[in-house]
Scaffold this motif. Sequence first.
Motif, short mmCIF file in Angstrom:
data_model
loop_
_atom_site.label_atom_id
_atom_site.label_comp_id
_atom_site.label_asym_id
_atom_site.label_seq_id
_atom_site.Cartn_x
_atom_site.Cartn_y
_atom_site.Cartn_z
N ASP A 1 0.81 -1.21 0.00
CA ASP A 1 0.00 0.00 0.00
C ASP A 1 0.84 1.26 0.00
O ASP A 1 0.33 2.35 -0.22
CB ASP A 1 -0.92 0.02 1.22
N LEU A 2 2.15 1.12 0.31
CA LEU A 2 3.01 2.28 0.41
C LEU A 2 4.03 2.25 -0.72
O LEU A 2 4.96 1.47 -0.70
CB LEU A 2 3.72 2.29 1.77
N ILE A 3 3.83 3.09 -1.73
CA ILE A 3 4.67 3.05 -2.92
C ILE A 3 5.40 4.39 -3.07
O ILE A 3 4.80 5.46 -3.00
CB ILE A 3 3.84 2.77 -4.18
N TYR A 4 6.69 4.31 -3.30
CA TYR A 4 7.48 5.52 -3.48
C TYR A 4 8.28 5.41 -4.79
O TYR A 4 8.64 4.33 -5.23
CB TYR A 4 8.48 5.69 -2.32
N GLU A 5 8.57 6.57 -5.35
CA GLU A 5 9.38 6.59 -6.57
C GLU A 5 10.82 6.29 -6.21
O GLU A 5 11.42 6.93 -5.35
CB GLU A 5 9.28 7.97 -7.22
N GLU A 6 11.37 5.28 -6.84
CA GLU A 6 12.73 4.84 -6.51
C GLU A 6 13.78 5.71 -7.17
O GLU A 6 13.69 6.05 -8.33
CB GLU A 6 12.92 3.39 -6.97
N LYS A 7 14.75 6.07 -6.40
CA LYS A 7 15.92 6.76 -6.93
C LYS A 7 17.09 5.81 -6.84
O LYS A 7 17.46 5.38 -5.76
CB LYS A 7 16.21 8.02 -6.11
N LYS B 1 11.40 10.09 15.67
CA LYS B 1 10.23 9.38 15.14
C LYS B 1 10.30 9.33 13.62
O LYS B 1 11.03 10.10 12.99
CB LYS B 1 8.94 10.10 15.56
N GLY B 2 9.55 8.42 13.03
CA GLY B 2 9.52 8.34 11.58
C GLY B 2 9.15 6.96 11.09
O GLY B 2 8.75 6.08 11.85
N LYS B 3 9.30 6.77 9.79
CA LYS B 3 8.92 5.52 9.13
C LYS B 3 10.16 4.64 8.95
O LYS B 3 11.24 5.12 8.60
CB LYS B 3 8.27 5.83 7.79
N TYR B 4 9.97 3.34 9.18
CA TYR B 4 11.09 2.40 9.09
C TYR B 4 10.67 1.12 8.36
O TYR B 4 9.52 0.68 8.47
CB TYR B 4 11.58 2.00 10.49
N ALA B 5 11.63 0.53 7.65
CA ALA B 5 11.50 -0.84 7.17
C ALA B 5 12.21 -1.71 8.21
O ALA B 5 13.38 -1.49 8.50
CB ALA B 5 12.16 -1.00 5.80
N VAL B 6 11.49 -2.67 8.77
CA VAL B 6 12.03 -3.46 9.88
C VAL B 6 12.28 -4.90 9.45
O VAL B 6 11.37 -5.61 9.03
CB VAL B 6 11.07 -3.44 11.09
N SER C 1 16.01 -2.83 -5.20
CA SER C 1 14.80 -3.24 -5.93
C SER C 1 13.52 -2.74 -5.27
O SER C 1 12.44 -2.83 -5.86
CB SER C 1 14.75 -4.77 -6.03
N SER C 2 13.63 -2.19 -4.08
CA SER C 2 12.45 -1.73 -3.35
C SER C 2 11.90 -0.44 -3.95
O SER C 2 12.62 0.35 -4.56
CB SER C 2 12.81 -1.50 -1.88
N LYS C 3 10.59 -0.23 -3.75
CA LYS C 3 9.96 1.02 -4.17
C LYS C 3 10.04 2.08 -3.08
O LYS C 3 9.56 3.19 -3.25
CB LYS C 3 8.50 0.76 -4.55
N PHE C 4 10.65 1.71 -1.95
CA PHE C 4 10.85 2.67 -0.87
C PHE C 4 12.19 3.38 -1.05
O PHE C 4 13.14 2.80 -1.56
CB PHE C 4 10.82 1.97 0.48
N ILE D 1 15.53 0.22 9.42
CA ILE D 1 16.14 1.01 8.36
C ILE D 1 15.22 2.19 8.05
O ILE D 1 14.07 2.00 7.64
CB ILE D 1 16.36 0.17 7.08
N PRO D 2 15.67 3.44 8.22
CA PRO D 2 14.80 4.60 8.00
C PRO D 2 14.46 4.77 6.51
O PRO D 2 15.32 4.69 5.64
CB PRO D 2 15.62 5.77 8.51
N ILE D 3 13.18 5.01 6.23
CA ILE D 3 12.72 5.26 4.85
C ILE D 3 11.84 6.50 4.85
O ILE D 3 11.36 6.95 5.88
CB ILE D 3 11.94 4.05 4.29
N LYS D 4 11.62 7.05 3.66
CA LYS D 4 10.78 8.25 3.53
C LYS D 4 9.34 7.86 3.25
O LYS D 4 9.06 6.81 2.72
CB LYS D 4 11.32 9.13 2.40
#
Length: 304
Positions: free
Chosen positions: A16-22, A240-245, A269-272, A301-304
């Motif tokens: 459900d959480l999709i980000y543009e990959e750089k 605080k913030g968003k993380y991939a765990v 390969s992640s979209k995060f 791992i911190p993500i945006k």
Amino acid sequence: MSDRYGYERNHGICGDLIYEEKNILDTAVNFIESNLHNDIGLRDVANHAGYSYFHMTRVFTAVLGESVGSYINKRRLYEASRSLIYSKQKIIDIAIDSGFESSEAFSRAFKNIFHVSPTVYRKNGLNLVVKTKRKLEQEHISHITQNISVTPQIIETEDIVIAGIRGTTTLYNNSLPKLWSQYMKMCRIHNMNTIGYSICESHNASYLENDDVRFSVMIGSPIEAFSTVPKSFEKKTLSKGKYAVFTHTGSLQNLVLSYDYIYGVWAMSSKFQLDNRESHEIYDGQVREYTDADNYVLIYIPIK
């Protein structure tokens, strides 16, 4: 459903959480290729890619199996090898164009890679390709299938105040076992038995000339775990913030393999998109031994 750490159990939320990959690696390599004959290093590559030295080194080493400096050096030597074969330039001129101050220094570096001197290489008309992408070793395959969750959970946390001790380490020379031993000894003195945090303070990182990165690490526990915080302990707020765990199980000596997978496979390969906030680890239960097969670690791992 969430557990005591706010760790989301619903495996469906990742989609459900999709980000543009750089693609940080493409950006870094393209910059290197465009500046191959300029005086550049890790600092310049990281700045151009918009990442910290710490993240740049993590990603580059995990994917290509070598440091930024090593990669630049090999690329320059490979281009030099082509000049030896396909041009009539003097060896000293090729050496200077490749960033070396003398033909002697160039010859030593060239021989280290190609196993023959530039003179012999030109005479024999050789044309070799320098391989920079390492082979995926069996230990990596085994680790990925048995000791790490390949799909992370995505969570959001609030600020957490940590009390503990601080030390320094580098990416390639890990001094954390001694720091953990010191912290655990202090916990026993104060009759503490609580969850342990290890915070990578990458904002305090410093670039070393050998392409390693020195950074500080805070090891401690949430402030509410203490009835009275020992005076010798420092305090820090984990933002605080968003993380991939991810979960890591087994010997802590193999944590590097988990990070190789995270930065070298998942992040590519992640979209995060990775964020430059500080990553950290949470140790569920007391870590008895650094090599204990029953160790269980959550890697944030911190993500945006």
